[in-house]
Design a protein around this motif. Structure first.
Motif, PDB file in Angstrom:
ATOM      1  N   ILE A 663       3.795   1.502  -1.780  1.00 40.95           N
ATOM      2  CA  ILE A 663       2.933   0.837  -2.768  1.00 40.95           C
ATOM      3  C   ILE A 663       3.794   0.149  -3.820  1.00 40.95           C
ATOM      4  O   ILE A 663       3.519  -1.001  -4.231  1.00 40.95           O
ATOM      5  N   ALA A 664       4.890   0.824  -4.268  1.00 42.43           N
ATOM      6  CA  ALA A 664       5.793   0.232  -5.265  1.00 42.43           C
ATOM      7  C   ALA A 664       6.423  -1.048  -4.722  1.00 42.43           C
ATOM      8  O   ALA A 664       6.584  -2.036  -5.456  1.00 42.43           O
ATOM      9  N   ALA A 665       6.786  -1.053  -3.435  1.00 41.45           N
ATOM     10  CA  ALA A 665       7.388  -2.250  -2.834  1.00 41.45           C
ATOM     11  C   ALA A 665       6.377  -3.391  -2.781  1.00 41.45           C
ATOM     12  O   ALA A 665       6.714  -4.551  -3.067  1.00 41.45           O
ATOM     13  N   TYR A 666       5.132  -3.077  -2.412  1.00 35.22           N
ATOM     14  CA  TYR A 666       4.086  -4.119  -2.373  1.00 35.22           C
ATOM     15  C   TYR A 666       3.861  -4.690  -3.777  1.00 35.22           C
ATOM     16  O   TYR A 666       3.711  -5.917  -3.947  1.00 35.22           O
ATOM     17  N   ARG A 667       3.823  -3.801  -4.763  1.00 36.55           N
ATOM     18  CA  ARG A 667       3.615  -4.273  -6.136  1.00 36.55           C
ATOM     19  C   ARG A 667       4.781  -5.159  -6.589  1.00 36.55           C
ATOM     20  O   ARG A 667       4.576  -6.138  -7.297  1.00 36.55           O
ATOM     21  N   ASP A 677      -1.243 -12.597  -1.282  1.00 39.14           N
ATOM     22  CA  ASP A 677      -2.458 -11.839  -0.984  1.00 39.14           C
ATOM     23  C   ASP A 677      -2.198 -10.708   0.006  1.00 39.14           C
ATOM     24  O   ASP A 677      -2.835  -9.651  -0.061  1.00 39.14           O
ATOM     25  N   LYS A 678      -1.273 -10.903   0.970  1.00 40.02           N
ATOM     26  CA  LYS A 678      -1.014  -9.856   1.956  1.00 40.02           C
ATOM     27  C   LYS A 678      -0.467  -8.598   1.295  1.00 40.02           C
ATOM     28  O   LYS A 678      -0.752  -7.478   1.728  1.00 40.02           O
ATOM     29  N   ALA A 679       0.372  -8.761   0.242  1.00 42.74           N
ATOM     30  CA  ALA A 679       0.919  -7.604  -0.457  1.00 42.74           C
ATOM     31  C   ALA A 679      -0.209  -6.839  -1.156  1.00 42.74           C
ATOM     32  O   ALA A 679      -0.246  -5.598  -1.128  1.00 42.74           O
ATOM     33  N   TYR A 680      -1.159  -7.571  -1.775  1.00 41.19           N
ATOM     34  CA  TYR A 680      -2.322  -6.921  -2.390  1.00 41.19           C
ATOM     35  C   TYR A 680      -3.136  -6.173  -1.335  1.00 41.19           C
ATOM     36  O   TYR A 680      -3.597  -5.042  -1.578  1.00 41.19           O
ATOM     37  N   LEU A 681      -3.320  -6.795  -0.181  1.00 44.60           N
ATOM     38  CA  LEU A 681      -4.150  -6.204   0.869  1.00 44.60           C
ATOM     39  C   LEU A 681      -3.555  -4.889   1.368  1.00 44.60           C
ATOM     40  O   LEU A 681      -4.270  -3.874   1.498  1.00 44.60           O
ATOM     41  N   THR A 698      -9.643  -2.648  -7.015  1.00 46.68           N
ATOM     42  CA  THR A 698      -8.962  -3.681  -7.819  1.00 46.68           C
ATOM     43  C   THR A 698      -8.074  -4.552  -6.940  1.00 46.68           C
ATOM     44  O   THR A 698      -8.068  -5.792  -7.062  1.00 46.68           O
ATOM     45  N   ALA A 699      -7.294  -3.925  -6.050  1.00 46.34           N
ATOM     46  CA  ALA A 699      -6.379  -4.675  -5.183  1.00 46.34           C
ATOM     47  C   ALA A 699      -7.165  -5.562  -4.219  1.00 46.34           C
ATOM     48  O   ALA A 699      -6.802  -6.727  -3.993  1.00 46.34           O
ATOM     49  N   TYR A 700      -8.245  -5.026  -3.639  1.00 47.49           N
ATOM     50  CA  TYR A 700      -9.071  -5.838  -2.723  1.00 47.49           C
ATOM     51  C   TYR A 700      -9.682  -7.034  -3.449  1.00 47.49           C
ATOM     52  O   TYR A 700      -9.771  -8.143  -2.910  1.00 47.49           O
TER      53      TYR A 700
END
Length: 968
Positions: A663-667, A677-681, A698-700
C-alpha cells in the motif's frame, strides 16, 4: 739550522718543555724489548704517514720554510727544540724525537725544517727496522678510510704504495740537501745578484757572465727541479723589475736570511709587485741566493740561437712547465739573447727592464709569454744558480748527460705523441660515432615525423568516416521517430556499412543507438495496429499510439535485433544491445532468455534504472518475487520519480504478503503521479482486503474521478458498499457500471446480489439470469467468477421456489468446480426436504469432507441422519454444529430432538430448557419439552409447559396441546 746557543741535554729538554727526569739515560735501565718494539713500530708508522702527508701536501723537496719568522722567545724555543730533536735522532731515540716533532707540527703544519727532520727520522727508522707488509697494509687501510687514496690518484695496492714511499724518500733527500745549503749560506752570507764580487761560492755575477753552454745546461737542470709556489700570478716585467731592485745596492752578500726576507717584503710593499702577495719570502730569499752563487758563468749572448734552442728543447722535455706550452724553443732562445744583447741587465732600471721586455715581445712576437707562469721563471733562475755553484757548465760530460736525457725525453715525447695520436684517433672515432648517432637520431626523428603526419592524416580520414556514421544514425533516429521505418532502416544500414575497422567501442555504441531506436519504434506500435492497452500484472500499462501495422512492428523488432547483434560483435558487454535482446525475448515470452539478457545489461551498466525495471518485470512473471522486489527497489533508488517502478514494487510486495508495504508503494506511485489511477485501484483493493472500507471507498472514488468509465472500479466500489450494508449506494455504482457495459456478467451478478440483500428477489433473479447467460458465452472469464455467477442463479431459482430449475444449475456449478461446498449443501438440502435422505447424504458428506468446519453442512448432516433415524450419528453432527455456532437455537432444538428420538430424555430436557432460555417464544420447544417430561413421568412440569402455550399462544398447535393435557 741556526745554533746561536750551546745547550746541555737537560737544558734542551727543559726548553722544549720536557722533564729530564722522565727520559731514560745511558746508565739507566734498558726498556722492555717488547715495549721497545712497539715504540719502534709506532715510529715507523708515523714516519710513513708523514712521508705520505708530504706528498699529499706537495711539499717534498720543493720549498724551504723560512728559519726566521720573527724574533722573541717563540723563535728561541723553536730553535732549541729543533736542536734537541736532532740530538735524540743522533742517539737513536726516535720516539722522543717524534713526540717533539708532533708538537712542532701541531703548531705549524708547514714548518719545513720540522718536516725535514721528520723525514730524516723516517729514513733512519726505515733503514734500521724496515717497513713490513703489515705496516703497509695498516697504512693502506687508513688512507682508504680517510679518502687519502683519492688524493694520491693511481694507488691501487701495496706495490703502488711502496713505490710512492720510495719516491718520497728520494724527494725528501733532495729537500734535506737544500736545507743544509740554505743553513750554510745563512751563516756565510750571500753573494751579489749581478756583477758584484765576493769570496768563494758566495760571490756571483749576473746571468750575462755565464757561457751559453753553462746557461743551456743550467736551464736543463732547472727544468727538472721542483715547483716554486707563489710566482704563478707575477708577469715577466714585474719579475725583471724585482730582480733589478734586489741587486740595486750592488750585492746581497753579507745579508742574513731575515734581512733578505725583510728587504723583499719592503720591495713588494713599496713597488706593488702584483702576484707576489702570496709568495713565501723564504722562497724569494732562496731565489736571490741561488742567483748570486755563480759569478763566473758566461752570458747567454755567447750561445748561438740554435744552441740555446736545442738546450731549451731538452729542458722542456724534462718536466711540465706550465705557461711555456704555447712558446717554441727558438722564440724563447731569441728572447734570452735579446735580453742579454748589451752584455748585462744590471745597469738598467726597473722601468727600463720592463719596457725592454715589453718592446721585445711587441717587436719579436714571442707568443706564449703572456700566460707564462712566473713561478717557472723563478725556478729557472734558481736552478741556473745551483748548477753554476756546483761547477756545471757546458762540459762535455754535462752535454753527454743532457743528450742522453734528451734522447730519453725524445722517446718519452714519441710515446706522448703516439698517445696523442691514439687520443686523436679515439676522438675521431667518437666524433664519427656521434655523427652516426646524430644521423640515426635525425633519421628516427624524420621517420617519427612522417609517421605522425601519416597518423594525423589517417586520424583525419577516420574522423570524417566516423562523422558520416554519426550523421546516418541521427537521420535514422529522426526517421524512426516520425514513423518512417523504412527510411530509418536505410540510414541505419548505411551506417553499418560505413563502420570503420578496428574502432570496436565506437562501432558498438553507434549500432546500439540504432538498435534502441528501432526497438522503441516497435514498442510504440500497438499490438492491434492501433488502440490502447490497459496493462496488467506487473506491467505499467500505458497506451500504444503507433500507427504502424503488425508487419511494421515485426520488421522494426527484427532490425533492432540485427543492429544489437552487430553491437555485441564489437563489444560483448554492450548494455543497450543486451537490453534490446531482452525485449525481443519478452515478445515471444521466452522468460529465461529475457532474464539472462537483462542480467547482462545490468552487469554492463549498473546505473541504468530501466534495465533493473525490465529485469524486475521478468522476475515477477517467473514467480521470482524476492528477486523482483530487489530489482524494483534498486530501480526506485536510481530514479526516485519513476512511478511505474513504485507501482510494480507494490504488486511484488503484495505477492510476498507484505500488504502494508505494498500500500505504501502504491501511495508513493500516485504521490509522484496524482493521475496514476491504477495505483489508486490496487491500493483500494488491498484496503478492502484489510476491511478498511473507508480507505477503500476513498481510493475507489479517486479512480472513478480520474476515469469515470472504469467499470472495475465502479463494480468493486459497489461491492464495498454492499459489504457495509449500504445496498442503495452499491446498487447505484453497479447501475453506473451497467450503463457503460450492459452485458458485463460480473456487474449483473453484483447488482443481483445487492437487490437480493434488499429483498428484491424478482429483480435479483432477473440480473442473476442475465449474468448467468452472458457468463456461459464468455470463454475468457475467470473460472471462479463463472462458478459464483452460476451458483447465484441456482440459489435465486431455489429461493424463488423454482427448485426443479435450480437443481441442474447447481449441478452445472459443480461441473465447473466439484469442490463448490455451497452447491453441495444446497443440493443436499433440496433432497433432504424432498424426503430423499440417502441422496441428500451423498452431497452433504462431500461438503463435510471438503469443509469439516462448515456449520450448515454439519447441521444438515444431522438432519439427514435424524431423517434416516440414525439418532446417535445425528447427535454427533448436531453437537459439532453447536460447537461451530454456540448461539444457534435451531441447532439446539435439532440436538434436543435427536436426544429425544434416541430416548435420551435427560439430555433432551436439558437442551430444550436451553432453547427456551434463549428464546422464550419458541412454542415448539415448550410442547416438545412437555413430551420429554411426560416420558420422564414428570406430569406436573409437562402440564405447566402445555398450559403456558395455551395461555400465551392459544391457537398454536391447539388440538395437539389439548390432547396431551387430556392424557395426563
Amino acid at each position: 739550522m741556526s745554533t746561536n746557543q750551546n745547550w746541555t741535554d737537560d737544558e734542551k729538554k727543559s726548553a722544549a718543555g720536557i722533564d729530564p727526569s722522565s727520559q731514560s739515560s745511558g746508565g739507566g735501565k734498558e726498556p722492555d724489548q717488547d715495549e721497545d718494539k712497539k715504540k719502534k713500530k709506532k715510529g715507523v708508522f708515523i714516519a710513513i704517514a708523514a712521508a705520505v702527508a708530504l706528498l699529499l701536501l706537495g711539499l717534498g723537496g720543493v720549498g724551504i720554510y723560512s728559519a726566521v719568522k720573527g724574533g722573541g722567545a717563540a723563535a728561541v724555543e723553536r730553535d732549541n727544540m729543533l736542536s734537541l730533536i736532532q740530538r735524540y735522532m743522533d742517539r737513536g731515540e726516535y720516539d722522543r724525537a717524534l713526540d717533539l716533532l708532533e708538537e712542532l707540527l701541531i703548531k705549524n703544519a708547514n714548518d719545513m725544517e720540522a718536516l725535514a727532520l721528520l723525514e730524516e727520522a723516517m729514513s733512519r727508522m726505515a733503514a734500521e727496522d724496515g717497513i713490513s707488509d703489515s705496516d703497509l697494509e695498516e697504512l693502506f687501510r687508513r688512507l682508504a678510510e680517510s679518502g687519502g687514496l683519492d688524493a694520491l690518484g693511481g694507488i691501487q695496492g701495496l706495490d703502488d704504495l711502496r713505490a710512492l714511499l720510495e719516491a718520497a724518500n728520494r724527494n725528501n733527500a733532495t729537500m734535506n740537501e737544500l736545507l743544509r745549503q740554505q743553513q750554510g749560506q745563512g751563516m756565510a752570507g750571500a753573494g751579489g745578484v749581478a756583477g758584484t764580487s765576493g769570496s768563494g761560492s758566495g760571490s756571483a755575477g749576473g746571468i750575462s757572465s755565464m757561457s751559453r753552454d753553462e746557461v743551456a745546461d743550467r736551464i736543463d737542470q732547472m727544468m727538472k727541479s721542483g715547483d716554486y709556489k707563489g710566482l704563478e700570478n707575477m708577469d715577466s716585467d714585474e719579475f725583471a723589475r724585482l730582480m733589478q731592485e734586489l741587486a740595486a745596492d750592488g750585492s746581497l752578500e753579507g745579508l742574513s736570511q731575515e734581512e733578505i726576507a725583510k728587504r723583499i717584503e719592503k720591495l713588494i710593499a713599496e713597488g706593488g709587485y702584483e702576484g707576489l702577495e702570496g709568495l713565501d719570502t723564504a722562497e724569494l730569499a732562496k731565489l736571490a741566493k741561488n742567483l748570486s752563487k755563480d759569478a763566473t758563468a758566461d752570458s747567454l749572448e755567447d750561445m748561438s740561437q740554435d744552441e740555446v734552442a736545442n738546450r731549451i728543447d731538452q729542458m722542456m722535455k724534462s718536466g711540465n712547465y706550465e705557461g711555456l706550452e704555447d712558446m717554441d724553443s727558438d722564440e724563447f732562445a731569441r728572447l734570452m739573447q735579446e735580453l742579454a744583447a748589451d752584455g748585462s741587465l744590471e745597469g738598467l732600471s726597473q722601468e727600463e727592464i720592463a719596457k725592454r721586455i715589453e718592446k721585445l715581445i711587441a717587436e719579436g712576437g714571442y707568443e706564449g709569454l703572456e700566460g707564462l707562469d712566473t713561478a717557472e721563471l723563478a725556478k729557472l733562475a734558481k736552478n741556473l744558480a745551483d748548477d753554476a755553484a756546483a761547477g756545471v757548465g757546458g762540459s762535455s760530460a754535462s752535454i753527454a748527460k743532457a743528450e742522453a736525457e734528451r734522447k730519453a725525453q725524445a722517446a718519452a715525447e714519441e710515446k706522448r705523441r703516439a698517445a696523442e695520436e691514439k687520443r686523436q684517433e679515439e676522438a675521431a672515432r667518437q666524433k664519427a660515432e656521434a655523427e652516426r648517432k646524430a644521423a640515426e637520431a635525425k633519421a628516427a626523428a624524420e621517420r617519427k615525423a612522417a609517421e605522425e603526419k601519416a597518423a594525423a592524416e589517417r586520424n583525419k580520414a577516420l574522423q570524417a568516416q566516423m562523422n558520416k556514421v554519426r550523421d546516418e544514425i541521427s537521420l535514422g533516429k529522426a526517421a524512426a521517430n516520425s514513423g518512417d521505418y523504412a527510411a530509418a532502416k536505410q540510414h541505419f544500414d548505411a551506417a553499418k556499412e560505413l563502420l570503420p575497422e578496428g574502432q570496436n567501442a565506437f562501432n558498438a555504441e553507434q549500432m546500439a543507438e540504432a538498435a534502441l531506436a528501432m526497438r522503441e519504434a516497435s514498442d510504440g506500435i500497438a499490438s492491434s495496429g492501433s488502440g490502447s492497452g490497459s496493462g496488467s500484472g506487473s506491467g505499467s500499462g500505458g497506451s500504444g499510439s503507433g500507427a504502424g501495422s503488425m508487419a511494421d512492428k515485426k520488421a522494426t523488432a527484427a532490425a533492432a535485433h540485427t543492429y544489437a547483434t552487430e553491437a555485441v560483435n564489437n563489444d560483448p558487454r554492450n548494455a543497450v544491445a543486451h537490453y534490446v535482446f531482452g525485449k525481443g525475448a519478452e515478445d515471444v515470452q521466452n522468460w529465461p532468455t529475457a532474464l539472462d539478457e537483462y542480467n547482462q545489461a545490468v552487469q554492463a551498466d549498473s546505473d541504468n534504472y530501466l534495465y533493473y525495471y525490465e529485469l524486475g518485470k521478468v522476475q515477477y512473471r517467473m514467480g521470482k518475487f524476492s528477486e523482483a522486489r530487489a530489482s524494483f527497489e534498486t530501480c526506485c533508488k536510481l530514479n526516485t520519480r519513476f512511478e511505474n517502478a513504485q507501482y510494480n514494487l507494490g504488486m511484488t510486495l503484495n505477492r510476498l504478503g507484505r500488504r502494508d508495504d505494498a500500500i505504501a508503494a502504491y501511495r508513493k506511485a500516485y504521490s509522484i503521479n496524482p493521475m496514476y489511477d491504477k495505483a489508486y485501484l490496487e491500493a483500494a483493493r488491498l484496503l478492502d482486503a484489510k476491511n478498511d472500507s473507508a480507505g477503500a471507498i476513498t481510493a475507489y472514488q479517486q479512480v472513478i474521478r480520474l476515469d469515470s468509465a472504469n467499470t472495475s472500479a465502479l463494480r468493486e466500489l459497489g461491492t464495498v458498499y454492499a459489504k457495509d450494508g449500504r445496498y442503495q449506494e452499491a446498487e447505484q455504482q453497479f447501475r453506473k457500471a451497467l450503463a457503460l457495459s450492459a452485458d458485463d456478467p460480473l456487474t449483473n451478478y453484483n447488482l443481483s446480489t445487492t437487490l437480493y440483500g434488499q429483498d428484491k428477489l424478482k429483480d435479483s433473479l432477473t440480473y442473476a439470469q442475465k449474468a448467468y447467460t452472458t457468463a456461459k458465452s464468455d470463454s475468457k472469464m475467470n473460472s471462479a467468477n463463472k462458478v459464483s455467477i452460476v451458483y447465484n442463479y441456482a440459489l435465486l431459482l431455489d429461493e424463488s421456489g423454482r427448485i426443479d430449475d435450480s437443481i441442474p444449475v447447481y449441478q452445472e456449478a459443480l461441473k465447473l468446480d466439484a469442490r463448490h461446498v455451497r452447491s453441495l449443501i444446497n443440493l443436499g438440502n433440496i433432497f433432504l426436504e424432498s424426503g430423499d435422505g440417502s441422496t441428500a447424504l451423498t452431497f452433504l458428506m462431500k461438503a463435510v469432507a471438503l469443509d469439516p468446519s462448515n456449520f450448515e453442512a454439519n447441521n444438515n448432516m444431522g438432519k439427514a441422519y435424524l431423517q434416516q433415524k440414525d439418532y446417535r450419528v445425528a447427535v454427533d453432527y448436531f453437537q459439532t454444529a453447536l460447537k461451530l455456532d454456540s448461539n444457534n437455537n435451531d441447532v439446539r432444538a435439532n440436538l434436543a430432538r435427536a436426544y429425544a428420538s434416541a430416548e435420551d430424555y435427560e439430555n433432551a430436557k436439558t437442551m430444550y430448557t436451553e432453547v427456551i432460555k434463549s428464546d422464550n417464544r419458541n412454542w415448539d420447544a415448550y410442547i416438545e419439552l412437555a413430551k420429554v417430561c411426560m416420558s420422564l413421568n414428570d406430569g406436573a412440569n409437562a402440564e405447566k409447559y402445555l398450559v403456558y402455550v395455551q395461555e400465551k399462544n392459544p391457537g398454536y398447535r391447539s388440538s395437539e396441546v389439548q390432547s396431551l393435557l387430556s392424557s395426563l
